[in-house]
Design an enzyme around this catalytic site. Structure first.
Site, PDB file in Angstrom:
ATOM      1  N   PRO A   1      -2.905  -0.143  19.369  1.00 13.85           N
ATOM      2  CA  PRO A   1      -2.727  -0.617  17.989  1.00 13.85           C
ATOM      3  C   PRO A   1      -2.966   0.428  16.892  1.00 13.85           C
ATOM      4  O   PRO A   1      -2.750   0.130  15.712  1.00 13.85           O
ATOM      5  CB  PRO A   1      -3.757  -1.744  17.876  1.00 13.85           C
TER       6      PRO A   1
ATOM      7  N   HIS B   1       0.838  -1.202   0.000  1.00 13.86           N
ATOM      8  CA  HIS B   1       0.000   0.000   0.000  1.00 13.86           C
ATOM      9  C   HIS B   1       0.870   1.249   0.000  1.00 13.86           C
ATOM     10  O   HIS B   1       1.805   1.358   0.786  1.00 13.86           O
ATOM     11  CB  HIS B   1      -0.901   0.024   1.235  1.00 13.86           C
TER      12      HIS B   1
ATOM     13  N   LYS C   1       1.867  -0.714  15.095  1.00 15.20           N
ATOM     14  CA  LYS C   1       3.307  -0.761  15.355  1.00 15.20           C
ATOM     15  C   LYS C   1       3.809  -1.959  16.158  1.00 15.20           C
ATOM     16  O   LYS C   1       5.023  -2.186  16.218  1.00 15.20           O
ATOM     17  CB  LYS C   1       3.724   0.519  16.114  1.00 15.20           C
TER      18      LYS C   1
ATOM     19  N   TYR D   1       4.360   6.249   9.965  1.00 16.39           N
ATOM     20  CA  TYR D   1       3.477   5.121   9.651  1.00 16.39           C
ATOM     21  C   TYR D   1       4.212   4.053   8.835  1.00 16.39           C
ATOM     22  O   TYR D   1       4.099   2.859   9.111  1.00 16.39           O
ATOM     23  CB  TYR D   1       2.226   5.617   8.912  1.00 16.39           C
TER      24      TYR D   1
ATOM     25  N   TYR E   1      -8.941   4.892   8.255  1.00 17.28           N
ATOM     26  CA  TYR E   1      -8.996   5.216   9.675  1.00 17.28           C
ATOM     27  C   TYR E   1     -10.069   6.296   9.842  1.00 17.28           C
ATOM     28  O   TYR E   1      -9.903   7.407   9.328  1.00 17.28           O
ATOM     29  CB  TYR E   1      -7.660   5.775  10.167  1.00 17.28           C
TER      30      TYR E   1
HETATM   31  P1  FAD Z   1       3.906 -12.398  21.028  1.00 14.30           P
HETATM   32  O1  FAD Z   1       3.449 -12.400  19.621  1.00 14.30           O
HETATM   33  O2  FAD Z   1       2.913 -12.150  22.100  1.00 14.30           O
HETATM   34  O3  FAD Z   1       4.609 -13.783  21.252  1.00 14.30           O
HETATM   35  C1  FAD Z   1       4.921 -14.275  22.528  1.00 14.30           C
HETATM   36  C2  FAD Z   1       4.920 -15.793  22.491  1.00 14.30           C
HETATM   37  O4  FAD Z   1       5.341 -16.278  23.750  1.00 14.30           O
HETATM   38  C3  FAD Z   1       3.544 -16.358  22.246  1.00 14.30           C
HETATM   39  O5  FAD Z   1       3.590 -17.327  21.226  1.00 14.30           O
HETATM   40  C4  FAD Z   1       3.149 -16.958  23.597  1.00 14.30           C
HETATM   41  O6  FAD Z   1       2.294 -18.076  23.450  1.00 14.30           O
HETATM   42  C5  FAD Z   1       4.507 -17.325  24.140  1.00 14.30           C
HETATM   43  N1  FAD Z   1       4.552 -17.432  25.608  1.00 14.30           N
HETATM   44  C6  FAD Z   1       3.925 -16.658  26.522  1.00 14.30           C
HETATM   45  N2  FAD Z   1       4.224 -17.056  27.765  1.00 14.30           N
HETATM   46  C7  FAD Z   1       5.067 -18.107  27.647  1.00 14.30           C
HETATM   47  C8  FAD Z   1       5.735 -18.957  28.565  1.00 14.30           C
HETATM   48  N3  FAD Z   1       5.550 -18.803  29.874  1.00 14.30           N
HETATM   49  N4  FAD Z   1       6.528 -19.935  28.092  1.00 14.30           N
HETATM   50  C9  FAD Z   1       6.718 -20.092  26.764  1.00 14.30           C
HETATM   51  N5  FAD Z   1       6.101 -19.325  25.835  1.00 14.30           N
HETATM   52  C10 FAD Z   1       5.299 -18.345  26.266  1.00 14.30           C
HETATM   53  N6  FAD Z   1      -0.331  -5.112  16.809  1.00 14.30           N
HETATM   54  C11 FAD Z   1      -0.625  -4.357  15.772  1.00 14.30           C
HETATM   55  O7  FAD Z   1       0.269  -3.679  15.255  1.00 14.30           O
HETATM   56  N7  FAD Z   1      -1.907  -4.366  15.235  1.00 14.30           N
HETATM   57  C12 FAD Z   1      -2.899  -5.159  15.756  1.00 14.30           C
HETATM   58  O8  FAD Z   1      -4.021  -5.173  15.262  1.00 14.30           O
HETATM   59  C13 FAD Z   1      -2.618  -5.950  16.861  1.00 14.30           C
HETATM   60  N8  FAD Z   1      -3.553  -6.749  17.412  1.00 14.30           N
HETATM   61  C14 FAD Z   1      -3.240  -7.498  18.510  1.00 14.30           C
HETATM   62  C15 FAD Z   1      -4.203  -8.311  19.116  1.00 14.30           C
HETATM   63  C16 FAD Z   1      -3.904  -9.063  20.252  1.00 14.30           C
HETATM   64  C17 FAD Z   1      -4.973  -9.940  20.895  1.00 14.30           C
HETATM   65  C18 FAD Z   1      -2.599  -8.990  20.806  1.00 14.30           C
HETATM   66  C19 FAD Z   1      -2.248  -9.777  22.056  1.00 14.30           C
HETATM   67  C20 FAD Z   1      -1.636  -8.188  20.188  1.00 14.30           C
HETATM   68  C21 FAD Z   1      -1.938  -7.445  19.049  1.00 14.30           C
HETATM   69  N9  FAD Z   1      -0.975  -6.637  18.420  1.00 14.30           N
HETATM   70  C22 FAD Z   1      -1.291  -5.889  17.360  1.00 14.30           C
HETATM   71  C23 FAD Z   1       0.376  -6.564  18.868  1.00 14.30           C
HETATM   72  C24 FAD Z   1       1.287  -7.510  18.097  1.00 14.30           C
HETATM   73  O9  FAD Z   1       0.588  -8.652  17.712  1.00 14.30           O
HETATM   74  C25 FAD Z   1       2.456  -7.794  18.997  1.00 14.30           C
HETATM   75  O10 FAD Z   1       3.164  -6.570  19.190  1.00 14.30           O
HETATM   76  C26 FAD Z   1       3.399  -8.871  18.498  1.00 14.30           C
HETATM   77  O11 FAD Z   1       2.764 -10.110  18.494  1.00 14.30           O
HETATM   78  C27 FAD Z   1       4.653  -8.915  19.388  1.00 14.30           C
HETATM   79  O12 FAD Z   1       5.399 -10.054  19.093  1.00 14.30           O
HETATM   80  P2  FAD Z   1       6.185 -10.821  20.230  1.00 14.30           P
HETATM   81  O13 FAD Z   1       6.830 -11.964  19.531  1.00 14.30           O
HETATM   82  O14 FAD Z   1       7.019  -9.859  20.982  1.00 14.30           O
HETATM   83  O15 FAD Z   1       5.083 -11.331  21.242  1.00 14.30           O
HETATM   84  C1  DHB Z   2      -4.506  -3.538  11.303  1.00 12.77           C
HETATM   85  C2  DHB Z   2      -4.314  -3.388  12.648  1.00 12.77           C
HETATM   86  C3  DHB Z   2      -3.979  -2.162  13.147  1.00 12.77           C
HETATM   87  O1  DHB Z   2      -3.766  -2.003  14.462  1.00 12.77           O
HETATM   88  C4  DHB Z   2      -3.838  -1.061  12.318  1.00 12.77           C
HETATM   89  O2  DHB Z   2      -3.526   0.142  12.848  1.00 12.77           O
HETATM   90  C5  DHB Z   2      -4.013  -1.223  10.970  1.00 12.77           C
HETATM   91  C6  DHB Z   2      -4.354  -2.474  10.455  1.00 12.77           C
HETATM   92  C7  DHB Z   2      -4.877  -4.868  10.778  1.00 12.77           C
HETATM   93  O3  DHB Z   2      -5.066  -5.782  11.590  1.00 12.77           O
HETATM   94  O4  DHB Z   2      -5.002  -5.021   9.561  1.00 12.77           O
END
Ligand code: FAD
Ligand code: DHB
Length: 394
Positions: A294, A73, A298, A385, A202
């Site tokens: 969110p 995009h 980011k 962004y 948005y």
């Molecule tokens: P995570 O993806 O959380 O990975 C952590 C991993 O560790 C998981 O697989 C978990 O199962 C594992 N874990 C946890 N505890 C333990 C343990 N005790 N032992 C072993 N493993 C463990 N960001 C956006 O930009 N846009 C969005 O729309 C958005 N939606 C989201 C919706 C939800 C429900 C959540 C929770 C987050 C969302 N985020 C979003 C944020 C984004 O997904 C995260 O910033 C990203 O996943 C971070 O990656 P990570 O690997 O640091 O953590």
């Molecule tokens: C999506 C999630 C977001 O938090 C955002 O700012 C834009 C797009 C998505 O899930 O596609």
């Protein structure tokens, strides 16, 4: 006692990308994940990759399907008072873009590559605990396939998300936490219908924020602002679509394409930063160290930026015995983290309904008018962004 160089807790984007970047430098790691592989591959989360995050996936050899199926995009729409205002991000940033590709697709690609390359990756582990993290030989104790095991490491990477065990393993007082909660949450759905707008929309509406995103030409991702304590069972399909249609209404011939809702959930909104992102030989990465609301898309991108810094620091440690990049890991990452906190909080206050204060609402509308009419203001939005270049702030 099992041994490895880097023990990685969590197989989210942080843990899986870190293991891959380490393997490419000849550094051995073991990933321990508490959930099943299927669970990790299906969890619906983020969808937007910054310009440099998408390039990094290419560089580490997992970008092939993203380049084929992801949607590049060049702009986004800000919608308010029934009008669309396009922010031409590519034009404002010298050609930088975002790629829309679901986080769970990134995870599938990373897991497949890890398994193909023989990466030690254990799902369904339980009772994970950390010991001796302030020594040169920290250990991780866990239960896997019915057995209690101990893994001795040089370094532990805490990639286990906001609710993991790593951050709470750090003694009280050793890190400072900064937090802010918001008086709202996001209700998100996946609809099996074509996105009505090819670019993200948005929307700021007096009933609250709404966002139209997508996962593919056949699947729409939609969000609405809801009260913080709301639950998903309160919402019928008709109510969700009615609210989306109201908040995303625009002058002219445009309407959402309603389809079956194939996934739904409510996500709380919070900002959080742990400082420093390190204690002894434990390094916190991604959501384990920080959370952003969110609105700026980011979370996953910031996690990838941390990994890049840690992988390079561990490379310097193992190949040259140089500790300095590890010692400055936290300070390096936090510069980007705080800029992204700033941007995400700004996008959030720009687009959400926050209380009933009419003065604040007028200031918010003035800010939207400024961002959509001043090239300087639009450029500030666009460059954040699509993501500041890796290396610019970390
Ligand atoms: P995570 O993806 O959380 O990975 C952590 C991993 O560790 C998981 O697989 C978990 O199962 C594992 N874990 C946890 N505890 C333990 C343990 N005790 N032992 C072993 N493993 C463990 N960001 C956006 O930009 N846009 C969005 O729309 C958005 N939606 C989201 C919706 C939800 C429900 C959540 C929770 C987050 C969302 N985020 C979003 C944020 C984004 O997904 C995260 O910033 C990203 O996943 C971070 O990656 P990570 O690997 O640091 O953590
Ligand atoms: C999506 C999630 C977001 O938090 C955002 O700012 C834009 C797009 C998505 O899930 O596609």
């Amino acid at each position: 006692m099992l041994k490895t160089q880097v023990g990685i807790i969590g197989a989210g984007p942080s843990g899986l990308i870190l293991a891959r970047m380490l393997a490419q430098q000849g550094i051995e790691s073991v990933i321990l994940e508490s959930q099943s592989r299927a669970h990790c591959e299906q969890r619906a989360r983020a969808g937007v990759l910054e310009h440099d995050a998408a390039n990094l996936l290419d560089e580490i050899g997992v970008g092939e399907r993203m380049r084929r199926e992801g949607l590049v995009h060049r702009g986004i729409f800000l919608r308010f008072d029934g009008c669309d205002h396009r922010i031409d991000m590519a034009e404002l940033t010298g050609g930088r873009t975002i790629t829309v590709y679901g986080q769970h697709e990134v995870i599938k690609d990373l897991i497949a590559a890890a398994i193909a390359d023989g990466q030690a990756l254990h799902f369904d582990v339980a009772d994970v605990s950390l010991n001796d993290i302030d020594s040169d030989a920290p250990t991780i104790q866990y239960r896997h396939e019915g057995e209690l095991r101990v893994l001795q490491c040089d370094v532990i990477a805490g990639c286990d998300g906001f609710h993991g065990v790593c951050r709470p393993s750090i003694p009280d007082g050793a890190i400072r936490s900064f937090a802010r909660s918001y008086p709202f949450a996001w209700l998100g759905i996946l609809s099996a219908s074509a996105p009505a707008s090819a670019e993200l929309v948005y929307a700021r509406h007096e009933r609250g924020f709404a966002l139209q995103s997508m996962r593919s030409p056949e699947v729409t991702r939609l969000y609405i602002q809801v009260p913080p304590d709301d639950t998903i069972d309160h919402w019928s399909d008709d109510q969700i679509w009615s609210e989306l249609n109201t908040r995303l209404a625009v002058d002219g011939d445009w309407s959402l394409n309603r389809g079956p809702i194939v996934q739904r959930g409510i996500t709380p909104m919070r900002s959080f930063v742990a400082d420093p992102m390190q204690f002894g030989r434990l390094f916190l990465v991604g959501d384990a160290a920080h959370i952003v609301p969110p609105t700026g898309a980011k979370g996953m991108n910031l996690a990838i930026a941390d990994v890049r810094v840690l992988a390079a620091a561990l490379g310097a440690f193992y190949t040259k015995g140089d500790m300095r990049p590890l010692d400055t890991y936290s300070a390096t990452c936090l510069r980007r983290v705080w800029n992204v906190q700033r941007f995400s909080a700004w996008m959030t206050q720009l687009l959400h309904r926050i209380g009933d204060d009419p003065f604040a609402a007028r200031v918010q509308r003035a800010e939207l008018e400024y961002v959509t009419s001043s090239r300087a203001a639009a450029t500030a939005l666009a460059e954040n962004y699509v993501g500041l270049p890796f290396g610019a702030l970390a």
